[in-house]
Design a protein around this motif. Structure first.
Motif, PDB file in Angstrom:
ATOM      1  N   UNK A 145      -3.043   2.781  -3.825  1.00 48.93           N
ATOM      2  CA  UNK A 145      -2.470   4.089  -3.539  1.00 48.93           C
ATOM      3  C   UNK A 145      -3.507   4.945  -2.820  1.00 48.93           C
ATOM      4  N   UNK A 146      -3.098   5.569  -1.731  1.00 48.54           N
ATOM      5  CA  UNK A 146      -3.924   6.567  -1.048  1.00 48.54           C
ATOM      6  C   UNK A 146      -3.274   7.930  -1.246  1.00 48.54           C
ATOM      7  N   UNK A 147      -4.048   8.895  -1.717  1.00 47.92           N
ATOM      8  CA  UNK A 147      -3.579  10.267  -1.855  1.00 47.92           C
ATOM      9  C   UNK A 147      -4.100  11.074  -0.680  1.00 47.92           C
ATOM     10  N   UNK A 194       0.858  -1.179   0.000  1.00 49.63           N
ATOM     11  CA  UNK A 194       0.000   0.000   0.000  1.00 49.63           C
ATOM     12  C   UNK A 194       0.892   1.226   0.000  1.00 49.63           C
ATOM     13  N   UNK A 195       0.664   2.111  -0.963  1.00 49.56           N
ATOM     14  CA  UNK A 195       1.405   3.352  -1.061  1.00 49.56           C
ATOM     15  C   UNK A 195       0.579   4.499  -0.526  1.00 49.56           C
ATOM     16  N   UNK A 196       1.221   5.362   0.223  1.00 46.98           N
ATOM     17  CA  UNK A 196       0.543   6.543   0.759  1.00 46.98           C
ATOM     18  C   UNK A 196       1.361   7.760   0.381  1.00 46.98           C
ATOM     19  N   UNK A 197       0.716   8.646  -0.358  1.00 49.75           N
ATOM     20  CA  UNK A 197       1.345   9.896  -0.760  1.00 49.75           C
ATOM     21  C   UNK A 197       0.758  10.987   0.123  1.00 49.75           C
ATOM     22  N   UNK A 198       1.592  11.539   0.972  1.00 50.02           N
ATOM     23  CA  UNK A 198       1.157  12.563   1.916  1.00 50.02           C
ATOM     24  C   UNK A 198       1.152  12.031   3.337  1.00 50.02           C
ATOM     25  N   UNK A 199       2.010  12.592   4.176  1.00 51.85           N
ATOM     26  CA  UNK A 199       2.101  12.132   5.564  1.00 51.85           C
ATOM     27  C   UNK A 199       1.811  13.277   6.535  1.00 51.85           C
ATOM     28  N   UNK A 200       0.901  14.149   6.115  1.00 55.54           N
ATOM     29  CA  UNK A 200       0.424  15.198   7.015  1.00 55.54           C
ATOM     30  C   UNK A 200      -0.585  14.594   7.980  1.00 55.54           C
ATOM     31  N   UNK A 201      -1.545  15.388   8.415  1.00 54.82           N
ATOM     32  CA  UNK A 201      -2.529  14.908   9.392  1.00 54.82           C
ATOM     33  C   UNK A 201      -3.297  13.686   8.897  1.00 54.82           C
TER      34      UNK A 201
END
Length: 72
Positions: free
Chosen positions: A66-68, A3-10
Motif C-alpha cells: 500500500x502506498x499512501x 499494489x494499492x495506492x490511496x490518493x491520486x493527486x499529484x
C-alpha cells in the motif's frame, strides 16, 4: 502482486505513471482510490487496466503493498 495506492493527486499520479511507464508493474496489478473518486476514474481513462476501488477497506485487503499519497 497487487499494489494499492490511496490518493491520486499529484504524488499518487506521479507514482502510478512512473510505475507503469518504467514497466515496474502491469496496470492491471494496480488498485487505486481517492477521496474524490472522480480523480481515480480520470486516471483509469488513461490506463484502462487500472482497478478503481471506491471502498478503501477492500483496497487494503486486496493489496500486497500500500502506498499512501495523502495530505494530513
Amino acid at each position: 502482486m497487487k499494489i494499492g495506492i490511496i490518493g491520486t493527486g499529484n504524488m499518487g499520479t506521479i507514482l502510478i505513471e512512473a510505475m507503469i511507464k518504467t514497466s515496474i508493474i502491469d496496470p492491471n496489478q494496480l488498485v487505486i482510490t481517492n477521496r474524490t473518486i472522480d480523480k481515480a476514474y480520470t486516471l483509469k481513462k488513461t490506463y484502462p487496466s487500472i482497478h478503481v476501488e471506491e471502498n478503501v477497506n477492500i483496497l487494503l485487503s486486496s493489496s500486497d503493498i500500500i502506498f499512501l499519497c495523502i495530505n494530513l
